[in-house]
Design an enzyme around this catalytic site. Sequence first.
Site, PDB file in Angstrom:
ATOM      1  CG  ASP A  27      -1.675  -1.283   1.416  1.00 18.00           C
ATOM      2  OD1 ASP A  27      -2.113  -1.862   0.412  1.00 18.00           O
ATOM      3  OD2 ASP A  27      -1.811  -1.726   2.570  1.00 18.00           O
ATOM      4  CD  GLU A 196      -9.417  -2.080  -0.371  1.00 19.11           C
ATOM      5  OE1 GLU A 196      -9.768  -2.287   0.803  1.00 19.11           O
ATOM      6  OE2 GLU A 196      -8.886  -2.941  -1.085  1.00 19.11           O
TER       7      GLU A 196
END
Length: 511
Positions: A27, A196
């Site tokens: 991420d 997300e």
Amino acid sequence: MSTRLPWTADLGNGTYRNPVLNADWSDPDVVRVDDDFYLTASSFGRVPGLPLLHSRDLVNWTLLGHALERLEPVTAFSAPRHDCGVWAPSIRHHDGRLWIFWGDPDHGIFQVNAPRATGPWTRPHLVKEGRGLIDACPLWDEETGDAYLVHGWAKSRSGIKNRLTGHRMRPDGTGLLDAGKVIVDGDRIPGWFTLEGPKLYRHEGWYVILAPAGGVATGWQGALRARNFFGPYEERIVLSQGSTDVNGPHQGGWVRTPTGEDWFLHFQQRGAYGRVVHLQPMRWRDDGWPELGARGEPVAVHRKPELPEQPVSAPATDDSFPRGRFGPQWQWTANPRDGWTVQGGGDGLRLTCVPGEAVPDLRRLPHVLTQRLPAPAFTAEVDLALHGEEPGARAGLTVLGDAYAWIGLERGEDGTVRVVHRFAEQTADAERDAAHPRPAPKGTARLRIEVSQGARCRFGADTGDGFRPSGPVFAATPWRWVGALLGLFAAAPSGAGHASAAVFTRFRTIG
């Protein structure tokens, strides 16, 4: 013996290959400060957290350290919680300071800040309390002077997913000014799901959110834009696998170089290797939408950014443990406690054989020192000496995931030291021998794990008469959100007398 790096992205001819970071820097998000680029990534339950990588050309990266000394609340992370903790941080530069925001799915949204990447970093400040709050990203709007925050949701904690919530934020980043509003509902976008990881920007009068959808392994990168922060937003898919072999290319950050080039760093899920990081060229089209990669598909090889030439580099993996200290590539599997390491003269890492279970499950030990698998194929070696006289004391080198295997030294009831090689399957609650124990007459060994494509691991040890392979090939497995890890550990049965110590020296990875 070759000492070349396990993986380098710089091809030395003005081009680079992906991944630029071929390890589990999950991420990723990136920011530029003058001529320097800084990247951070999810660290989940490992400590220290919030890694800080530095580059001047977006291709060659080094690991500076971490922004988060301990996970908070401290007691919540006294034991391993491998899929909890720091999820999908965002890094920004504002008012002369670096800021990192992240969501902890069990506690809320936190931030830390510092005048420079090397610190000092503030202690974590809770910006918004609540369960299921993840993937937080701030924006200080230079056009209006307002500050905003956007975040996603973890269904496992909140029952909510596929939505992005926006807030007005205090300009000092300490709190929010409203109860929040759903600014993007992924259920209302045909074909979109698992929305997300938002990253929030301002570009030519638009509020732009770059956010992944479609799931970790098979998803794509979306872009959303609106004239007003609270919407309405329109959407576009801007990066997908297409005809390439790069599955699920998404979730990352946009950065602009001093010369005005635009680039995007994102991850690709690679099983036991975790989420590796790719660099994509990026441009803003005439219609105001971004285009990533080569016409919306990932590039495998591309020219490097138009930036000054830099030395070929990659985040450190090797460690000689000078003066008994370990480098920033290492993280504990929980908040550390006094006594896990023993300070002593000279080089070498002295780990205490911490008392615990008679046959410990390494997945539950907080005192395992870990680092990422650094490449698809490599060899890891470390020298080990087991000191002390306590029967059952053991130490070794492990590949740690939902299943794990390790090789190391153990002291028997008769006082002798032997090489042992054990493993535990994903659903097993006890270890089994992968090979018959054999003597280590001097109480020392050089341990080796050879990792080949597909994270297939072969173990071996040298007790002074040459390396001997041990047991069958072990296929490394990931955790829920985390790739497999290399680890060093030392342990002893509960009730042992004076704690033994294990000394590790010359840890190295060879490409």
